[in-house]
Write a protein that holds these residues in place. Structure first.
Motif, mmCIF file in Angstrom:
data_model
loop_
_atom_site.group_PDB
_atom_site.id
_atom_site.type_symbol
_atom_site.label_atom_id
_atom_site.label_comp_id
_atom_site.label_asym_id
_atom_site.label_seq_id
_atom_site.Cartn_x
_atom_site.Cartn_y
_atom_site.Cartn_z
ATOM 1 N N GLN A 86 15.898 -35.067 -35.705
ATOM 2 C CA GLN A 86 15.579 -34.572 -34.369
ATOM 3 C C GLN A 86 15.990 -35.679 -33.413
ATOM 4 N N LEU A 87 16.832 -35.340 -32.447
ATOM 5 C CA LEU A 87 17.349 -36.316 -31.501
ATOM 6 C C LEU A 87 16.895 -35.958 -30.096
ATOM 7 N N SER A 88 16.376 -36.935 -29.381
ATOM 8 C CA SER A 88 16.006 -36.766 -27.975
ATOM 9 C C SER A 88 16.903 -37.695 -27.155
ATOM 10 N N VAL A 89 17.529 -37.148 -26.120
ATOM 11 C CA VAL A 89 18.409 -37.934 -25.258
ATOM 12 C C VAL A 89 17.812 -37.962 -23.865
ATOM 13 N N GLN A 90 17.607 -39.171 -23.348
ATOM 14 C CA GLN A 90 17.054 -39.336 -22.009
ATOM 15 C C GLN A 90 17.999 -40.191 -21.183
ATOM 16 N N SER A 91 18.058 -39.863 -19.898
ATOM 17 C CA SER A 91 18.886 -40.594 -18.964
ATOM 18 C C SER A 91 18.164 -40.640 -17.631
ATOM 19 N N ARG A 92 18.473 -41.633 -16.834
ATOM 20 C CA ARG A 92 17.833 -41.688 -15.525
ATOM 21 C C ARG A 92 18.435 -40.667 -14.566
ATOM 22 N N ASP A 93 19.611 -40.123 -14.897
ATOM 23 C CA ASP A 93 20.303 -39.188 -14.013
ATOM 24 C C ASP A 93 20.219 -37.726 -14.440
ATOM 25 N N LYS A 94 19.661 -37.456 -15.619
ATOM 26 C CA LYS A 94 19.636 -36.077 -16.138
ATOM 27 C C LYS A 94 18.276 -35.771 -16.753
ATOM 28 N N GLU A 95 17.975 -34.472 -16.835
ATOM 29 C CA GLU A 95 16.793 -34.049 -17.581
ATOM 30 C C GLU A 95 16.995 -34.348 -19.054
ATOM 31 N N ALA A 96 15.907 -34.590 -19.742
ATOM 32 C CA ALA A 96 15.978 -34.848 -21.182
ATOM 33 C C ALA A 96 16.459 -33.603 -21.917
ATOM 34 N N VAL A 97 17.113 -33.811 -23.021
ATOM 35 C CA VAL A 97 17.601 -32.736 -23.871
ATOM 36 C C VAL A 97 17.413 -33.198 -25.312
ATOM 37 N N SER A 98 17.209 -32.257 -26.227
ATOM 38 C CA SER A 98 17.031 -32.640 -27.627
ATOM 39 C C SER A 98 17.904 -31.778 -28.527
#
Length: 166
Positions: free
Chosen positions: A143-155
């Motif tokens: 399970q991968l969670s991707v976070q960025s300061r410019d985008k909503e999180a996505v997994s």
């Protein structure tokens, strides 16, 4: 004669099914081997995680096509993932989505559950900083969670594999 042939076919089918059964010891050994392989891949920092499903922050899930993956190759992160969701503070034409190659600035491993390792890494591109958090189970599922300061999180959901040089 017809009944005899059907009887032999049924016996053959049952024999084929019976040969696939593993003993509990064999199952445990197979699980242990997979667990050790997963741990080796995480420690070596050389793995690929092909993804099958994407989950947006809005709650939408979507099956994704073959070919989308994240590769960790030593101190390099290669991300080739789709993105849909809201983006914030982006200048026109500057967004590469989640398709980029970046240097890994931080790589942390811990074991929050008895059946899973968490790998958190930071990768920076010229336009953003990304936090990739992998929850890698002993059976190889990811399970991968991707976070960025410019985008909503996505997994994403996928599997871990060994990285193979072409």
């Amino acid at each position: 004669m017809k009944k005899l042939i059907l009887f032999f076919l049924a016996v053959l089918l049952m024999a084929a099914c019976a040969t696939q059964n593993l003993t509990p010891e064999e199952k445990a050994a197979k699980r242990q081997a997979k667990k050790e392989e997963v741990a080796r891949l995480i420690e070596s920092k050389h793995f690929v995680a092909p993804m099958r499903t994407m989950h947006s922050a809005m709650g939408t899930s979507k099956s994704i096509d073959f070919g989308y993956s994240v590769t960790v190759k030593g101190d390099t992160l290669i991300s080739y993932l789709p993105y849909f969701g809201r983006a914030h503070n982006l200048s026109y034409g500057s967004d590469e989505g989640l398709n980029f190659t970046a240097a890994i600035t931080e790589y942390r491993i811990d074991r929050p559950r008895k059946d899973a390792n968490r790998v958190q890494l930071l990768g920076a591109t010229k336009s953003s900083l990304y936090v990739y958090t992998f929850l890698i189970y002993d059976d190889g599922s990811v399970q991968l969670s991707v976070q960025s300061r410019d985008k909503e999180a996505v997994s994403f959901d996928g599997e871990i594999e060994a990285y193979k040089e072409d």
